[in-house]
Design an enzyme around this catalytic site. Sequence first.
Site, PDB file in Angstrom:
ATOM      1  CB  CYS A  43      -0.909   0.169   1.271  1.00 32.57           C
ATOM      2  SG  CYS A  43      -2.056  -1.357   1.124  1.00 32.57           S
ATOM      3  NE  ARG A  70       4.570   1.616   0.289  1.00 37.48           N
ATOM      4  CZ  ARG A  70       5.560   1.165   1.222  1.00 37.48           C
ATOM      5  NH1 ARG A  70       6.719   1.483   0.555  1.00 37.48           N
ATOM      6  NH2 ARG A  70       5.141   0.806   2.353  1.00 37.48           N
ATOM      7  CD1 TRP A  82      -0.084  -6.538  -2.731  1.00 33.23           C
ATOM      8  CD2 TRP A  82      -0.545  -7.138  -0.653  1.00 33.23           C
ATOM      9  NE1 TRP A  82       0.265  -7.596  -2.447  1.00 33.23           N
ATOM     10  CE2 TRP A  82       0.029  -8.015  -1.393  1.00 33.23           C
ATOM     11  CE3 TRP A  82      -1.010  -7.097   0.640  1.00 33.23           C
ATOM     12  CZ2 TRP A  82       0.197  -9.384  -0.520  1.00 33.23           C
ATOM     13  CZ3 TRP A  82      -0.751  -8.123   1.386  1.00 33.23           C
ATOM     14  CH2 TRP A  82      -0.336  -9.489   0.715  1.00 33.23           C
ATOM     15  CG  ASN A 115       0.866   0.707   4.480  1.00 34.40           C
ATOM     16  OD1 ASN A 115       0.567  -0.528   4.252  1.00 34.40           O
ATOM     17  ND2 ASN A 115       2.170   1.176   4.194  1.00 34.40           N
ATOM     18  N   GLY A 116      -1.787  -0.988   6.117  1.00 35.49           N
ATOM     19  CA  GLY A 116      -1.326  -1.698   7.437  1.00 35.49           C
ATOM     20  C   GLY A 116      -2.729  -2.706   7.767  1.00 35.49           C
ATOM     21  CD  GLU A 150      16.682 -14.208  -5.562  1.00 39.23           C
ATOM     22  OE1 GLU A 150      16.187 -14.533  -4.674  1.00 39.23           O
ATOM     23  OE2 GLU A 150      16.465 -13.054  -6.157  1.00 39.23           O
ATOM     24  CE  LYS A 184      13.942 -12.300  -8.275  1.00 36.89           C
ATOM     25  NZ  LYS A 184      14.253 -11.926  -6.960  1.00 36.89           N
ATOM     26  CD  GLU A 191       9.910 -12.630  -6.649  1.00 35.05           C
ATOM     27  OE1 GLU A 191       9.685 -12.098  -5.591  1.00 35.05           O
ATOM     28  OE2 GLU A 191      11.042 -12.440  -7.388  1.00 35.05           O
ATOM     29  CG  HIS A 218      17.144 -38.057  -1.744  1.00 35.18           C
ATOM     30  ND1 HIS A 218      17.641 -39.362  -1.637  1.00 35.18           N
ATOM     31  CD2 HIS A 218      18.380 -37.214  -1.765  1.00 35.18           C
ATOM     32  CE1 HIS A 218      18.657 -39.543  -1.101  1.00 35.18           C
ATOM     33  NE2 HIS A 218      19.498 -38.179  -1.460  1.00 35.18           N
ATOM     34  CE  LYS A 274      11.591  -3.521  -4.312  1.00 35.82           C
ATOM     35  NZ  LYS A 274      12.333  -5.003  -4.790  1.00 35.82           N
TER      36      LYS A 274
HETATM   37  C1  G6P Z   1       8.621  -9.091  -0.843  1.00 32.41           C
HETATM   38  C2  G6P Z   1       9.234  -8.832  -1.986  1.00 32.41           C
HETATM   39  C3  G6P Z   1      10.497  -9.679  -2.436  1.00 32.41           C
HETATM   40  C4  G6P Z   1      11.422  -9.499  -1.036  1.00 32.41           C
HETATM   41  C5  G6P Z   1      10.639  -9.763   0.317  1.00 32.41           C
HETATM   42  C6  G6P Z   1      11.661  -9.077   1.364  1.00 32.41           C
HETATM   43  O1  G6P Z   1       8.244 -10.475  -0.949  1.00 32.41           O
HETATM   44  O2  G6P Z   1       8.265  -9.018  -3.187  1.00 32.41           O
HETATM   45  O3  G6P Z   1      11.031  -9.249  -3.479  1.00 32.41           O
HETATM   46  O4  G6P Z   1      12.431 -10.251  -1.376  1.00 32.41           O
HETATM   47  O5  G6P Z   1       9.470  -9.011   0.223  1.00 32.41           O
HETATM   48  O6  G6P Z   1      11.615  -7.880   1.163  1.00 32.41           O
HETATM   49  P1  G6P Z   1      12.875  -7.142   1.882  1.00 32.41           P
HETATM   50  O7  G6P Z   1      12.450  -5.849   1.715  1.00 32.41           O
HETATM   51  O8  G6P Z   1      12.518  -7.268   3.502  1.00 32.41           O
HETATM   52  O9  G6P Z   1      14.017  -7.229   1.434  1.00 32.41           O
END
Ligand code: G6P
Length: 620
Positions: free
Chosen positions: A2, A27, A84, A110-111, A493, A497, A500, A516, A615
């Site tokens: 948000c 956000r 969001w 936001n929250g 990772e 990616k 996502e 396994h 984000k």
């Molecule tokens: C969200 C984002 C990710 C990020 C994670 C942790 O899920 O989409 O890209 O890695 O939060 O965020 P931070 O700001 O704590 O690294």
Amino acid sequence: MCGIVGYIGTKDAVKIILTGLKRLEYRGYDSAGVALLNDTSNGHLTDNLTILKRAGKVSELEKLILNQKSAIAEATQGIGHTRWATHGVPNDVNAHPHTDPENHIALVHNGIIENYGVIKQKLLTQGFTFRSETDTEVLTVFIRSMYDRVKDLTEAVRLALSEVEGTFGIAVVSTLEPDKIIAARRGSPLLVGVGDGEYFVASDASAVIQYTRQVIYLDDDEMAILSRDGYATKTIGDETTNPAIQEIHFDLASIEKGGFDHFMLKEIYEQPNTFHDAFRGRLLASEGNVRLGGLTPVLDKLRRANRIIFTACGTSWHSALVGEYIIEQLAGIPVEVEYASEFRYRNPVITPDDVVIAISQSGETADTLAAIKEARMKGATVIGLVNVVGSSIARETDAGIYLHAGPEIGVASTKAFTSQLAAILLIALHLGRTRRLSPREGMDIAQAIERIPEQIQYILDHAESVKKIAEQYTDARNFLYLGRGYNFPVALEGALKLKEISYIHAEGYPAAEMKHGPIALIDENMPVVCIATQDEIYDKIISNIQEVRARNGNVIAIASEGDKRIAEFAEHVIYIPNTLPILTPVLAVIPLQLLAYYVAVQRGCNVDMPRNLAKSVTVE
Ligand code: G6P
């Protein structure tokens, strides 16, 4: 999670708020809305509060606004929100701003208000009605009920917030007391932008930098009352505060796409510079050591630590996992890695001799913040590796290292990951030198770190070959990513990616563990990305690759330059420059970021704003 923006001044509020919302859209982008007040500088009460809101992206709201332009052309004050969704599906009704039943008070939030159910019941018995399913509407109506009692907007907000449980960053405008925006926070970031005869409120600095560089980061339980003549701050407990005005250090260009199709691609391409910025001035190459000014207050503690516990979420958790391997290797200190969300709820064993390192790009992730509080309560020293300056995690920790990666806007984290690795490498090198590394070994590592930016550049210069591979796998339904040792977290990772941003199911696995379970999935339709750089376990991973090949899987290998053998076993090979094994994650992740990006673009996905994600996750 948000985005909030508010403006009070003499300029076109619609334009300022819409621009801000677009900058904050990373956000959350389930819905967006604004509440606008026409010029009320004559001080009379006004009923011209215009609320416009829409499900979908900010561009949908913009269309709505264009149709209504005449009604709001004069607005010089207002608040906006990009959402969001937490409570209630993302539709027009649940979009913010919310108002009280008579449309006198508008609020963006936001929250999460945890005790909204109890408050709602109380308000229902008092005869108030509700239009949405949101906790935010409950807070708005609650403020209204307080206003009816005390006839003072600031006091009404303060009294309501002092009964609220949960997290909030809010901005409030009202026709009952026009010429005022009230902002407050607990657990969700909020800052005040200080201009000349104009003031802003925003979730982060990117929404205001175009207009002012002077900001005040509000503290938890702090509120700000903005008018055209100035601002005042106080705590929700009603004590006056005197927060410092700080200067924003990034520039506008860093939050614009700069000719790239997407922020994500721009951020991938920034990595030669951002990696360099993370170690610049900190790496003492000639001494094979580092200088970490931000850690000075805790350096002794860190050197004597019995144990290091990393805590983080998402991509940051993956860099923590690399950290475990590197610190144990270089310094011989036991390291544990915990998902922040698990750590905070499982009563972890922590002693005052432990050092907890929290990693977070945004510095606002609710779970990571809560994990830090838990660790501190149990007496541990807490260090933050954070990108966003002035963020909550940066302020809650005992000491820290800023990543200096600049604003990361693409929702899928890229440059923050490699900068986190840089910061971890610096810590590991320092601890290593105080324990088991000779000056010569330290110097070798330092020199290898210095070469990394140009090696990243080399990979980026060959991105076209990754794009060609991506084109062949656009229709894949699944992907497997395999790596061993330092590159196991890189496999995780790479898979993250891809899922996502392309919505292809992908799993990362330790290569040897594949047999396994995941091996059962392998057939001619399964692309398997294998990170097979040349190190002490190279032969082992070649065996794993052969196991994939024997089952007709399509191997995409990430290999060290000069490795002629690998082409025999792989459908495709992406070469990366040679470096020390501890540094390979920094290089190996680059082609995986590019692969995910190109696959997603080919599939027509919105890579900068993937569905359902945000984000910065400021709720549990
Ligand atoms: C969200 C984002 C990710 C990020 C994670 C942790 O899920 O989409 O890209 O890695 O939060 O965020 P931070 O700001 O704590 O690294």
